[in-house]
Design a protein around this motif. Structure first.
Motif, PDB file in Angstrom:
ATOM      1  N   LEU A 153       0.818  -1.214   0.000  1.00 55.81           N
ATOM      2  CA  LEU A 153       0.000   0.000   0.000  1.00 55.81           C
ATOM      3  C   LEU A 153       0.855   1.268   0.000  1.00 55.81           C
ATOM      4  O   LEU A 153       0.325   2.374   0.064  1.00 55.81           O
ATOM      5  CB  LEU A 153      -0.930   0.011   1.215  1.00 55.81           C
ATOM      6  CG  LEU A 153      -1.979  -1.096   1.254  1.00 55.81           C
ATOM      7  CD1 LEU A 153      -2.815  -0.990   2.509  1.00 55.81           C
ATOM      8  CD2 LEU A 153      -2.878  -1.024   0.030  1.00 55.81           C
ATOM      9  N   LEU A 162       8.976  10.695   4.984  1.00 53.93           N
ATOM     10  CA  LEU A 162       9.099  11.461   6.222  1.00 53.93           C
ATOM     11  C   LEU A 162      10.479  11.266   6.848  1.00 53.93           C
ATOM     12  O   LEU A 162      10.684  11.589   8.015  1.00 53.93           O
ATOM     13  CB  LEU A 162       8.015  11.032   7.203  1.00 53.93           C
ATOM     14  CG  LEU A 162       6.579  11.288   6.731  1.00 53.93           C
ATOM     15  CD1 LEU A 162       5.581  10.539   7.572  1.00 53.93           C
ATOM     16  CD2 LEU A 162       6.283  12.776   6.751  1.00 53.93           C
ATOM     17  N   ILE A 164      11.873   8.650   7.843  1.00 54.21           N
ATOM     18  CA  ILE A 164      11.894   7.672   8.929  1.00 54.21           C
ATOM     19  C   ILE A 164      12.476   6.381   8.356  1.00 54.21           C
ATOM     20  O   ILE A 164      11.970   5.878   7.356  1.00 54.21           O
ATOM     21  CB  ILE A 164      10.476   7.431   9.475  1.00 54.21           C
ATOM     22  CG1 ILE A 164       9.954   8.717  10.115  1.00 54.21           C
ATOM     23  CG2 ILE A 164      10.451   6.285  10.476  1.00 54.21           C
ATOM     24  CD1 ILE A 164       8.499   8.662  10.508  1.00 54.21           C
TER      25      ILE A 164
ATOM     26  N   LEU B  96       5.675  15.558   0.887  1.00 50.37           N
ATOM     27  CA  LEU B  96       5.074  14.837  -0.232  1.00 50.37           C
ATOM     28  C   LEU B  96       3.706  14.328   0.203  1.00 50.37           C
ATOM     29  O   LEU B  96       3.582  13.650   1.219  1.00 50.37           O
ATOM     30  CB  LEU B  96       5.992  13.670  -0.644  1.00 50.37           C
ATOM     31  CG  LEU B  96       5.545  12.768  -1.788  1.00 50.37           C
ATOM     32  CD1 LEU B  96       5.292  13.573  -3.048  1.00 50.37           C
ATOM     33  CD2 LEU B  96       6.598  11.707  -2.067  1.00 50.37           C
ATOM     34  N   ARG B 103      -1.703   7.472   1.678  1.00 52.12           N
ATOM     35  CA  ARG B 103      -0.862   6.419   2.256  1.00 52.12           C
ATOM     36  C   ARG B 103      -0.647   6.640   3.749  1.00 52.12           C
ATOM     37  O   ARG B 103       0.482   6.839   4.218  1.00 52.12           O
ATOM     38  CB  ARG B 103       0.480   6.358   1.560  1.00 52.12           C
ATOM     39  CG  ARG B 103       0.324   6.070   0.090  1.00 52.12           C
ATOM     40  CD  ARG B 103       1.625   5.667  -0.490  1.00 52.12           C
ATOM     41  NE  ARG B 103       1.503   5.453  -1.921  1.00 52.12           N
ATOM     42  CZ  ARG B 103       2.510   5.230  -2.713  1.00 52.12           C
ATOM     43  NH1 ARG B 103       3.713   5.198  -2.232  1.00 52.12           N
ATOM     44  NH2 ARG B 103       2.332   5.025  -3.987  1.00 52.12           N
ATOM     45  N   LEU B 104      -1.724   6.614   4.484  1.00 48.03           N
ATOM     46  CA  LEU B 104      -1.639   6.807   5.927  1.00 48.03           C
ATOM     47  C   LEU B 104      -1.212   5.496   6.580  1.00 48.03           C
ATOM     48  O   LEU B 104      -1.420   4.423   6.030  1.00 48.03           O
ATOM     49  CB  LEU B 104      -3.000   7.243   6.453  1.00 48.03           C
ATOM     50  CG  LEU B 104      -3.558   8.445   5.691  1.00 48.03           C
ATOM     51  CD1 LEU B 104      -4.981   8.727   6.124  1.00 48.03           C
ATOM     52  CD2 LEU B 104      -2.709   9.669   5.932  1.00 48.03           C
ATOM     53  N   LEU B 116       3.882  11.089  14.438  1.00 47.12           N
ATOM     54  CA  LEU B 116       5.023  10.192  14.237  1.00 47.12           C
ATOM     55  C   LEU B 116       6.288  10.904  13.735  1.00 47.12           C
ATOM     56  O   LEU B 116       7.343  10.775  14.361  1.00 47.12           O
ATOM     57  CB  LEU B 116       4.625   9.037  13.307  1.00 47.12           C
ATOM     58  CG  LEU B 116       5.740   8.056  12.982  1.00 47.12           C
ATOM     59  CD1 LEU B 116       6.199   7.325  14.235  1.00 47.12           C
ATOM     60  CD2 LEU B 116       5.300   7.044  11.945  1.00 47.12           C
ATOM     61  N   PRO B 117       6.206  11.671  12.624  1.00 47.50           N
ATOM     62  CA  PRO B 117       7.447  12.350  12.194  1.00 47.50           C
ATOM     63  C   PRO B 117       7.966  13.346  13.220  1.00 47.50           C
ATOM     64  O   PRO B 117       9.178  13.513  13.361  1.00 47.50           O
ATOM     65  CB  PRO B 117       7.042  13.054  10.897  1.00 47.50           C
ATOM     66  CG  PRO B 117       5.563  13.067  10.876  1.00 47.50           C
ATOM     67  CD  PRO B 117       5.113  11.884  11.668  1.00 47.50           C
ATOM     68  N   LEU B 118       7.062  13.983  13.959  1.00 48.45           N
ATOM     69  CA  LEU B 118       7.501  14.945  14.982  1.00 48.45           C
ATOM     70  C   LEU B 118       8.250  14.224  16.091  1.00 48.45           C
ATOM     71  O   LEU B 118       9.317  14.654  16.540  1.00 48.45           O
ATOM     72  CB  LEU B 118       6.298  15.669  15.577  1.00 48.45           C
ATOM     73  CG  LEU B 118       5.549  16.614  14.644  1.00 48.45           C
ATOM     74  CD1 LEU B 118       4.254  17.063  15.285  1.00 48.45           C
ATOM     75  CD2 LEU B 118       6.412  17.812  14.317  1.00 48.45           C
ATOM     76  N   ARG B 165      -0.003  15.593   7.707  1.00 49.31           N
ATOM     77  CA  ARG B 165       1.225  14.891   8.091  1.00 49.31           C
ATOM     78  C   ARG B 165       2.438  15.501   7.386  1.00 49.31           C
ATOM     79  O   ARG B 165       3.507  15.651   7.977  1.00 49.31           O
ATOM     80  CB  ARG B 165       1.080  13.408   7.731  1.00 49.31           C
ATOM     81  CG  ARG B 165       2.151  12.520   8.295  1.00 49.31           C
ATOM     82  CD  ARG B 165       1.887  11.079   7.973  1.00 49.31           C
ATOM     83  NE  ARG B 165       1.956  10.830   6.534  1.00 49.31           N
ATOM     84  CZ  ARG B 165       1.661   9.667   5.970  1.00 49.31           C
ATOM     85  NH1 ARG B 165       1.270   8.658   6.703  1.00 49.31           N
ATOM     86  NH2 ARG B 165       1.750   9.508   4.665  1.00 49.31           N
ATOM     87  N   ALA B 166       2.246  15.854   6.106  1.00 47.71           N
ATOM     88  CA  ALA B 166       3.365  16.431   5.359  1.00 47.71           C
ATOM     89  C   ALA B 166       3.701  17.839   5.862  1.00 47.71           C
ATOM     90  O   ALA B 166       4.846  18.264   5.820  1.00 47.71           O
ATOM     91  CB  ALA B 166       3.033  16.467   3.868  1.00 47.71           C
ATOM     92  N   LEU B 169       5.967  18.947   9.760  1.00 47.01           N
ATOM     93  CA  LEU B 169       7.392  19.222   9.952  1.00 47.01           C
ATOM     94  C   LEU B 169       7.819  20.539   9.306  1.00 47.01           C
ATOM     95  O   LEU B 169       9.008  20.800   9.182  1.00 47.01           O
ATOM     96  CB  LEU B 169       8.232  18.075   9.389  1.00 47.01           C
ATOM     97  CG  LEU B 169       8.284  16.827  10.273  1.00 47.01           C
ATOM     98  CD1 LEU B 169       8.880  15.655   9.509  1.00 47.01           C
ATOM     99  CD2 LEU B 169       9.097  17.087  11.524  1.00 47.01           C
TER     100      LEU B 169
END
Lengths: 287, 265
Positions: A153, A162, A164, B96, B103-104, B116-118, B165-166, B169
């Motif tokens: 997916l 990100l 990660i 992006l 795409r979560l 999460l990125p934070l 989410r993008a 940051l």
């Protein structure tokens, strides 16, 4: 199959010619293809395992806040949640195998061998292997499906977008969690089956006092057994994590390939665990 | 005048003679000969038919995927020469937004997706992370969805979680992959207004203008917004120039993506 998963050797013109050759030769070629596939997988697995170990060591301090809870979640999932199942299996193992062995050995008057047989069979062999297979069935398969789906997916790409590290975020916690879980569960399995085995023997009126039974066990155990048990179970845990994560993550999977990857991972993990087990037999024979 | 302005502004993304391959089959080239320079404050709109490699193009632009040939630079630095952690640092400056639901991470809630990125990159105390997540959710208009898992979020709002989410940051550039796909006019309007505000300098980002790249297969909504235009045609990169030049262009693919051909028939 070959078309869907082209590997380095199927791209070679020589290899293509062999793979497409007519029947009589193809039996031999089948074995050859299998061997080449095996070598290819082995190479990929080793590379993946080394990369993961490298990331685990070099990035040990990165994003602890994110990774620590993930490790805890894995230990809970692969370890704590499996305790009832391990208890059930330990009791069954105790009743079926240990109890009968104790009864048999007592019948032929080989009391003094009980400790040695228990340690050899249970502590060294069946305990670790059975636990590893149980963890594979319960957690390993789920891992392949989770990671394979995440890969299919595009969630893995989203992680990379990100910045990660997917290995740090997805693989390292599973590796640590599975290694710790297989180790701890094996200890539980061995303890439970030793006790339940004695209970079975007691019910059958075997003339063996608890003190005598446990003295024999203690006498048969050497300090190497503790070290090797730890090494072996941690090895099994690492192996399971590497094989299942490799199958889930290493290739760009499509969603319909996830079940296939799961069955493949089970086969590879069983083979890997048995091979590791064989390696430890050599070690046991040497010491 | 426009060329002088382009040269003066610093470069965000640059590709020279790049070839883009598909992630599923690295041997098959999807786009060739990409010579593209995205400067600071640009608003690029890239049009292409569905399945012609837009997503791969954006993945390469964001530094996720290596070009099969040619060079790719992020903020003036060649990505092939960068070390892994340097590349990761540059990549964080570009956000992006993926197409089709963004795409979560399906096992995390919406708020955890954004946190999460934070948590991974910033050494902030937990309250600060929570405050930032709440602020970004508010910005995307989805504060009421914080505790839901992505599967429970209405389809039309899922891309907004990806957007939040993008943006969490604080990127300098934002790449969007077909953001209006499958949206009803009301949601599409929200996106267009929001992106226009970002390009003009949103107050959430202290009025700093954000560099935008939008890829889409329907160019109608973008003709009034975008400032630079390009097409992917027959696996080739085809720059069109500014808004006036694009509006005057009679390229058949552009007419098709503007649905003008159907109107004339």
């Amino acid at each position: 199959m070959q078309e869907r998963h082209p590997t380095w050797f199927t791209k070679l013109p020589e290899a293509r010619a062999i793979l497409e050759s007519p029947l009589p030769r193809s039996y031999l070629n089948f074995a050859g293809t299998w061997l080449l596939n095996f070598m290819d997988t082995l190479r990929g697995l080793m590379a993946f395992g080394l990369i993961t170990l490298g990331v685990a060591v070099t990035k040990a301090g990165v994003a602890r806040r994110v990774v620590r809870p993930l490790i805890r979640a894995q230990v809970y999932r692969a370890g704590v949640r499996l305790l009832p199942m391990i208890t059930f299996l330990g009791v069954a193992l105790g009743l079926i195998i240990i109890g009968q062995t104790v009864a048999l050995l007592t019948q032929v008057g080989a009391h003094s061998l009980i400790g040695t047989v228990m340690v050899t069979v249970l502590v060294r062999e069946i305990g670790p292997l059975l636990t590893a297979l149980l963890v594979l069935a319960r957690i390993g398969t789920a891992t392949v499906v989770e990671l394979g789906t995440a890969r299919a997916l595009g969630e893995v790409e989203a992680l990379e977008a990100l910045a990660i590290d997917p290995v740090r975020y997805l693989v390292v916690p599973r590796m640590i969690g599975l290694a710790a879980s297989v180790f701890a569960l094996t200890v539980y399995l061995i303890l439970i089956s030793l006790v339940s085995g004695y209970l079975f023997a007691f019910i059958q009126d075997v003339p063996l006092r608890p003190g005598e039974y446990f003295n024999q066990l203690a006498a048969a155990l050497r300090w190497e057994d503790f070290v090797l048990l730890a090494l072996k179970t941690i090895g099994f845990g690492l192996m399971l994590a590497v094989v299942t994560c490799f199958q889930g993550l290493a290739r760009a999977l499509r969603i319909e390939e996830v079940p296939h990857a799961t069955t493949r991972a089970v086969v590879h993990a069983v083979v890997a665990c048995v091979l590791l087990d064989a390696l430890f037999i050599v070690v046991y024979l040497l010491i | 005048m426009e060329t002088a302005e382009t040269i003066a502004r610093p470069c965000v993304i640059e590709m020279q003679d790049a070839a883009i391959s598909s992630p599923h089959s690295p041997d098959a080239l999807e786009i060739e000969g990409v010579n593209w320079r995205v400067s600071l404050d640009d608003y690029w709109v890239v049009g292409a038919r569905p399945g012609s490699g837009k997503s791969s193009l954006l993945a390469v632009a964001a530094g996720l995927q290596r070009p099969a040939r040619g060079t790719h630079r992020l903020f003036g630095q060649e990505t092939a020469a960068l070390h892994e952690h340097e590349l990761a640092r540059e990549r964080l400056r570009v956000g992006l937004v993926f197409e089709m639901g963004g795409r979560l991470f399906s096992h995390l809630t919406v708020a955890e997706n954004i946190a999460l990125p934070l948590r991974y990159h910033r050494d902030w105390p937990e309250e600060e992370v929570q405050a930032r997540v709440a602020a970004v959710l508010e910005l995307a208009g989805i504060a009421h969805l914080a505790a839901h898992t992505p599967a429970r979020v209405v389809r039309a709002l899922q891309p907004r979680v990806g957007l939040a989410r993008a943006l969490a940051l604080n990127p300098e550039a934002l790449l969007l992959d077909n953001p209006l796909a499958g949206l009803d006019p009301r949601h599409a309007r929200w996106w267009l207004d929001f992106l226009a505000a970002l390009a003009a300098g949103h107050e959430f980002f202290e009025r700093r203008r954000m560099t935008l790249v939008v890829a889409g297969d329907d160019l109608r909504p973008w003709m009034e917004q975008g400032r630079q235009f390009a097409l992917v045609k027959d696996r080739r990169w085809l720059p069109l120039g500014g808004r006036e030049a694009a509006a005057a262009c009679m390229e058949p693919l552009l007419r098709e993506l503007l649905a003008a051909e159907f109107a004339t028939e």
